[in-house]
Design a protein around this motif. Structure first.
Motif, short mmCIF file in Angstrom:
data_model
loop_
_atom_site.label_atom_id
_atom_site.label_comp_id
_atom_site.label_asym_id
_atom_site.label_seq_id
_atom_site.Cartn_x
_atom_site.Cartn_y
_atom_site.Cartn_z
N ASP A 3 0.99 -1.21 -0.14
CA ASP A 3 -0.12 0.16 -0.17
C ASP A 3 1.08 1.26 0.12
N PHE A 4 1.01 2.02 -1.12
CA PHE A 4 1.97 2.92 -1.43
C PHE A 4 1.30 4.37 -0.98
N ASN A 5 0.09 4.42 -0.89
CA ASN A 5 -0.84 5.61 -0.53
C ASN A 5 -0.48 6.90 -1.05
N HIS A 6 -0.38 6.93 -2.59
CA HIS A 6 -0.28 8.07 -3.59
C HIS A 6 -1.65 7.82 -4.39
N PRO A 7 -2.54 8.51 -3.68
CA PRO A 7 -4.06 8.46 -4.69
C PRO A 7 -3.91 9.47 -5.71
N ASP A 8 -2.99 10.43 -5.86
CA ASP A 8 -2.95 11.40 -6.90
C ASP A 8 -2.24 11.02 -8.08
N ILE A 9 -1.36 9.78 -8.17
CA ILE A 9 -0.80 9.08 -9.15
C ILE A 9 -1.69 8.88 -10.42
N CYS A 10 -1.59 9.23 -11.57
CA CYS A 10 -2.22 8.64 -12.73
C CYS A 10 -1.03 7.71 -13.26
N TRP A 11 -1.35 6.36 -13.20
CA TRP A 11 -0.36 5.75 -13.57
C TRP A 11 -0.15 5.50 -15.41
N ASP A 13 -0.54 8.19 -17.19
CA ASP A 13 0.07 9.17 -17.76
C ASP A 13 1.31 9.45 -17.02
N ASN A 14 1.78 8.67 -16.14
CA ASN A 14 2.83 8.69 -15.33
C ASN A 14 2.99 10.10 -14.71
N ALA A 15 1.97 10.63 -14.13
CA ALA A 15 1.76 11.94 -13.62
C ALA A 15 1.03 12.02 -12.26
N ALA A 16 1.46 12.92 -11.38
CA ALA A 16 0.89 13.17 -10.12
C ALA A 16 0.89 14.54 -9.89
N GLU A 17 -0.14 15.03 -8.95
CA GLU A 17 -0.28 16.41 -8.44
C GLU A 17 0.60 17.00 -7.44
N LEU A 18 0.76 16.01 -6.52
CA LEU A 18 1.57 16.27 -5.19
C LEU A 18 3.25 16.03 -5.44
N LYS A 19 3.70 16.77 -4.85
CA LYS A 19 5.38 16.81 -4.91
C LYS A 19 5.90 15.45 -4.52
N GLN A 20 5.53 14.87 -3.14
CA GLN A 20 5.81 13.64 -2.75
C GLN A 20 5.42 12.45 -3.91
N SER A 21 4.24 12.39 -4.43
CA SER A 21 3.78 11.76 -5.22
C SER A 21 4.75 11.51 -6.77
N ARG A 22 5.07 12.82 -6.98
CA ARG A 22 6.14 12.88 -8.04
C ARG A 22 7.45 12.54 -7.73
N LYS A 23 7.95 12.64 -6.58
CA LYS A 23 9.26 12.06 -6.30
C LYS A 23 9.18 10.47 -6.33
N PHE A 24 7.95 10.02 -5.88
CA PHE A 24 7.72 8.55 -6.04
C PHE A 24 8.04 8.17 -7.18
N LEU A 25 7.25 8.67 -8.18
CA LEU A 25 7.22 8.25 -9.77
C LEU A 25 8.65 8.36 -10.18
N GLU A 26 9.24 9.59 -9.67
CA GLU A 26 10.72 9.62 -10.17
C GLU A 26 11.66 8.57 -9.81
N CYS A 27 11.46 8.21 -8.39
CA CYS A 27 12.31 6.90 -7.88
C CYS A 27 11.77 5.54 -8.79
N MET A 46 -5.46 3.81 -6.88
CA MET A 46 -4.83 2.63 -7.06
C MET A 46 -3.59 2.85 -6.19
N LEU A 47 -3.81 2.35 -4.98
CA LEU A 47 -2.96 2.56 -3.81
C LEU A 47 -2.15 1.36 -3.57
N ASP A 48 -2.69 0.24 -3.87
CA ASP A 48 -1.87 -1.20 -3.70
C ASP A 48 -1.30 -1.46 -4.78
N LEU A 49 0.02 -1.52 -4.89
CA LEU A 49 0.81 -1.61 -6.09
C LEU A 49 1.70 -2.85 -6.21
N ILE A 50 2.01 -3.34 -7.44
CA ILE A 50 3.05 -4.36 -7.46
C ILE A 50 4.09 -3.46 -8.18
N LEU A 51 5.38 -3.41 -8.04
CA LEU A 51 6.41 -2.86 -8.77
C LEU A 51 7.28 -4.27 -9.00
#
Length: 133
Positions: A3-11, A13-27, A46-51
């Motif tokens: 459960d990664f708790n980044h509800p603002d991420i649009c997977w 489009d690979n985009a997010a509203e919040l800075k913390q979520s954008r950092k997570f996408l970058e990581c 989409m909070l629960d992810l498989i990476l």
């Protein structure tokens, strides 16, 4: 997975509203990870992810409803054992045997300000790539 708790991420489009979520996408991008889940797992998000770091390693990801009082969907998936490697004629460098100290010293001796002065991104990349290789 988790459960990664980044509800603002649009997977998609690979985009997010919040800075913390954008950092997570970058990581995720910096570590060449792929996100497998395609459906919302909690209240439309989409909070629960498989990476995974290998395409084809994880398959058949399905949401199976919630367990007990949880408001998250259970996720069922398979780890595919022998993901077949496609034969490729592409040459790649083996960085496992690299001497990164020497590499840093050699690149540190190059006067980058002068070497890249007045150059665009493409020219700068070609100059760096030439020194790198």
């Amino acid at each position: 997975m988790g459960d990664f708790n980044h509800p603002d991420i649009c997977w998609r489009d690979n985009a997010a509203e919040l800075k913390q979520s954008r950092k997570f996408l970058e990581c995720v991008d910096d570590n060449f990870l792929l996100q497998v889940i395609e459906e919302p797992t909690r209240r439309g998000a989409m909070l629960d992810l498989i990476l995974t770091n290998k395409e084809g390693l994880v398959g058949d990801a399905k949401l199976k409803g919630s367990l007990g009082c949880s408001d998250h969907e259970m996720v069922e998936f398979r780890i595919l054992r022998a993901a077949r490697r496609a034969l490729s004629k592409l040459t790649t460098l083996d960085f496992r045997r690299a001497d990164f100290g020497l590499f840093r010293d050699l690149l540190g001796k190059i006067p980058w300000d002068k070497a890249l002065e007045g150059r665009g991104a493409q020219d700068s990349w070609l100059i760096f790539k030439g020194h790198f290789l």
